[in-house]
Design a protein around this motif. Structure first.
Motif, short mmCIF file in Angstrom:
data_model
loop_
_atom_site.label_atom_id
_atom_site.label_comp_id
_atom_site.label_asym_id
_atom_site.label_seq_id
_atom_site.Cartn_x
_atom_site.Cartn_y
_atom_site.Cartn_z
N TRP A 170 48.81 35.09 47.43
CA TRP A 170 47.87 35.82 46.58
C TRP A 170 48.55 36.46 45.37
N ARG A 171 49.87 36.65 45.44
CA ARG A 171 50.57 37.25 44.31
C ARG A 171 50.51 36.39 43.05
N ALA A 175 43.68 37.74 39.61
CA ALA A 175 42.51 38.51 39.98
C ALA A 175 42.77 39.38 41.21
N ILE A 176 43.74 38.98 42.02
CA ILE A 176 44.07 39.73 43.24
C ILE A 176 45.30 40.62 43.04
N SER A 177 46.31 40.09 42.34
CA SER A 177 47.59 40.80 42.21
C SER A 177 47.71 41.63 40.94
N GLY A 178 46.96 41.23 39.91
CA GLY A 178 47.08 41.89 38.63
C GLY A 178 47.94 41.15 37.64
N GLY A 179 48.79 40.23 38.13
CA GLY A 179 49.64 39.52 37.17
C GLY A 179 50.87 38.86 37.72
N GLY A 180 50.87 38.42 38.95
CA GLY A 180 52.00 37.65 39.46
C GLY A 180 53.12 38.47 40.05
N ARG A 215 48.57 30.66 37.49
CA ARG A 215 47.79 31.28 36.41
C ARG A 215 48.33 32.65 36.01
N VAL A 216 49.62 32.85 36.22
CA VAL A 216 50.24 34.14 35.89
C VAL A 216 51.48 33.91 35.03
#
Length: 325
Positions: A170-171, A175-180, A215-216
């Motif tokens: 999820w990292r 959308a879940i982590s905020g940015g990798g 996507r990060v």
């Protein structure tokens, strides 16, 4: 309140060793219940760790009358919602880092803490550990003279052992982590810079998705000018070769420098042609010193070890490095 009776929302991998067991090892503290949406995993965690209760619904855990404090250890996207629910119920909150997805969300959490007059602490736990307390004492006593600048490099291959395990990656979902991985690791590092050097005047940075494999952004650079006059420069890259992985921070002063890894246990002080090395024992539960401080704060016996306002500074820095507004 004479004892903190904790409920954990999100009893995933990060709580297995780093934090979860410590709640029962701190004076005037006990872990009463855990929550995870997967019933089998929640029950398994409770059985293995000797936790009396388990839930699959956060509302039920928050409203359990036996529980008087909440530890939120879910992925960051859920931090704000669970924090607001717990604060509204009058339960003080200890929330994992990063505090949330961005500074704006952090300010909403801070406002809720004020509105409900309920305590909120963020798990920036490294300043509670002996190694970083030692670095701070060296800086405060002028061991390297006047501080000029600090530089940090966090370079890791895409498959890095420094990243906590999880069932799903999820990292790498912003959308879940905020940015990798930057948003997973940088809160520790940036909070330390604020701890060492205080508030800042300005910050800026660049971020880029070089590999395109997620996507990060996997490369981030940042600059900070602290009000004290110290300049910080940091580079985070999560696509280097294994032979080039680096975790290093150097603080340069007028009379020497202090070098250390943020995720290690060795501090080197160099001055006047001499070198002094400080080695620290690995902590069984890295959050235990912080949990001791949080427990004392929730009991009214100590100051907040990491307030929402302090944690928001780190969120603001991450936002400025990655252009989040």
């Amino acid at each position: 309140m004479q004892e903190i009776k904790w409920g954990i929302i999100g009893c995933g991998d990060v709580t297995e060793v780093k934090s979860g067991p410590a709640f029962n090892k701190v004076s005037n503290s006990s872990l009463v219940a855990v929550m995870r949406r997967d019933a089998a995993k929640a029950q398994d965690y409770a059985l293995r760790h000797g936790v009396p209760k388990w839930y699959t619904d956060a509302d039920e855990l928050i409203n359990d009358p036996e529980i008087n404090a909440i530890y939120i250890a879910t992925p960051p996207a859920q931090h704000e919602a669970y924090c607001l629910l717990a604060l509204a119920a009058g339960k003080p909150v200890y929330v994992e880092k990063p505090m949330t997805l961005n500074a704006a969300s952090g300010r909403r959490m801070q406002a809720a803490s004020v509105l409900y007059n309920t305590k909120l602490t963020v798990a920036h736990y490294r300043p509670a550990q002996p190694m970083f307390l030692k670095i701070k004492s060296l800086l405060d006593e002028g061991a390297i003279g006047d501080i000029r600048f600090a530089s940090l490099q966090m370079l890791q291959p895409q498959e890095s052992a420094i990243i906590a395990n999880s069932a799903t990656n999820w990292r790498l979902d912003p959308a879940i982590s905020g940015g990798g991985l930057f948003h997973d690791l940088a809160p520790h590092q940036l909070d330390l810079m604020v701890y060492f050097f205080g508030e800042f005047d300005q910050s800026s940075g660049l971020s880029l998705n070089q590999t395109g494999k997620a996507r990060v952004d996997d490369l981030v650079t940042g600059h900070i000018q602290f009000k004290s006059g110290v300049i910080f420069t940091g580079t985070w890259c999560f696509s280097v070769s294994a032979q080039d992985k680096t975790d290093s921070c150097e603080i340069i002063g007028s009379n020497g420098k202090i070098s250390f890894p943020v995720f290690g246990n060795r501090v080197v002080l160099k001055k006047e042609g001499k070198e002094e090395v400080f080695v620290f024992d690995a902590l069984e539960h890295v959050q235990q010193p912080m949990i001791e401080k949080v427990t004392a704060y929730f009991l009214g016996e100590a100051e907040n070890p990491c307030s929402a306002a302090q944690a928001i500074l780190s969120m603001e820095l991450m936002d400025s490095f990655t252009y989040q507004k």
